[in-house]
Scaffold this motif. Structure first.
Motif, mmCIF file in Angstrom:
data_model
loop_
_atom_site.group_PDB
_atom_site.id
_atom_site.type_symbol
_atom_site.label_atom_id
_atom_site.label_comp_id
_atom_site.label_asym_id
_atom_site.label_seq_id
_atom_site.Cartn_x
_atom_site.Cartn_y
_atom_site.Cartn_z
ATOM 1 N N SER A 15 4.318 -1.077 -0.281
ATOM 2 C CA SER A 15 3.201 -0.153 -0.069
ATOM 3 C C SER A 15 2.754 0.478 -1.379
ATOM 4 C CB SER A 15 3.599 0.936 0.935
ATOM 5 O OG SER A 15 3.864 0.353 2.179
ATOM 6 N N GLU A 27 0.159 -3.605 5.035
ATOM 7 C CA GLU A 27 0.059 -3.656 6.488
ATOM 8 C C GLU A 27 0.964 -4.752 7.055
ATOM 9 O OE1 GLU A 27 -2.523 -3.760 4.436
ATOM 10 O OE2 GLU A 27 -3.768 -2.015 4.908
ATOM 11 N N LEU A 30 4.548 -3.550 6.865
ATOM 12 C CA LEU A 30 4.834 -2.607 7.942
ATOM 13 C C LEU A 30 4.996 -3.341 9.269
ATOM 14 C CD1 LEU A 30 5.110 0.253 9.132
ATOM 15 C CD2 LEU A 30 2.604 0.317 9.297
ATOM 16 N N ILE A 45 6.457 4.252 9.163
ATOM 17 C CA ILE A 45 5.127 4.808 8.872
ATOM 18 C C ILE A 45 5.226 5.767 7.686
ATOM 19 C CG2 ILE A 45 3.307 6.333 9.734
ATOM 20 C CD1 ILE A 45 3.727 5.048 12.499
ATOM 21 N N ALA A 48 5.752 3.749 4.367
ATOM 22 C CA ALA A 48 4.508 3.086 3.971
ATOM 23 C C ALA A 48 3.487 4.097 3.461
ATOM 24 C CB ALA A 48 3.935 2.296 5.147
ATOM 25 N N THR A 49 3.354 5.213 4.150
ATOM 26 C CA THR A 49 2.388 6.239 3.747
ATOM 27 C C THR A 49 2.770 6.837 2.402
ATOM 28 O OG1 THR A 49 1.878 6.765 6.047
ATOM 29 C CG2 THR A 49 1.310 8.430 4.408
ATOM 30 N N ARG A 120 -4.270 7.236 4.849
ATOM 31 C CA ARG A 120 -3.256 6.184 4.857
ATOM 32 C C ARG A 120 -2.355 6.303 6.090
ATOM 33 N NH1 ARG A 120 -3.290 4.318 -0.752
ATOM 34 N NH2 ARG A 120 -4.607 5.748 -1.904
ATOM 35 N N TYR A 124 -1.791 3.390 8.916
ATOM 36 C CA TYR A 124 -0.480 2.840 9.248
ATOM 37 C C TYR A 124 -0.107 3.099 10.706
ATOM 38 C CZ TYR A 124 0.266 1.674 4.365
ATOM 39 O OH TYR A 124 0.167 1.130 3.115
#
Length: 133
Positions: A15, A27, A30, A45, A48-49, A120, A124
């Motif tokens: 990410s 994406e 994830l 989440i 990734a964020t 973001r 996600y």
């Protein structure tokens, strides 16, 4: 099978890199993590964020500290709409330019971070819903 901690660390790295000029899909990372570890919805989440937001802030810093006086296409838009425009920082190609422009004109980094993270996180969350469906 890859354990959850390794999956989250890999997702964070992917990410982060995806939010720079490296063309990889956070994406997809994830989606893959959630297919392997559906119980890690919110940690995935979050990873990734956070990774994607920090990657965007790296681009912001490049614009802030290495920018020159040459005009940037996105600068006028960012000047006009300010930090809330950074909610779109997750968009491919455009997002990198928005982060760079925000740094270029030295927008408040806290506001940039919050707006960027909000966009973001929303993206996600939508991808995660698809992975768990």
């Amino acid at each position: 099978m890859i354990d959850g901690a390794t999956s989250l660390a890999s997702l964070f790295g992917a990410s982060f890199l995806a939010s720079t000029l490296i063309p990889i899909s956070s994406e997809a990372a994830l989606f893959a993590v959630l297919k392997l570890h559906a119980d890690l919805l919110w940690p995935a989440i979050g990873a990734a964020t956070l990774g994607n937001t920090l990657g965007g802030l790296t681009t912001y810093l490049i614009g802030r500290y290495i920018g020159s006086k040459k005009p940037l296409t996105q600068v006028d838009r960012v000047k006009r709409y300010g930090s809330p425009l950074l909610v779109l920082a997750w968009l491919p190609f455009v997002g990198d330019a928005l982060c760079l422009a925000a740094g270029w004109i030295k927008l408040n980094w806290v506001a940039v971070t919050l707006w960027s993270a909000a966009g973001r996180l929303a993206r996600y969350w939508v991808v995660a819903q698809g992975a768990l469906w």
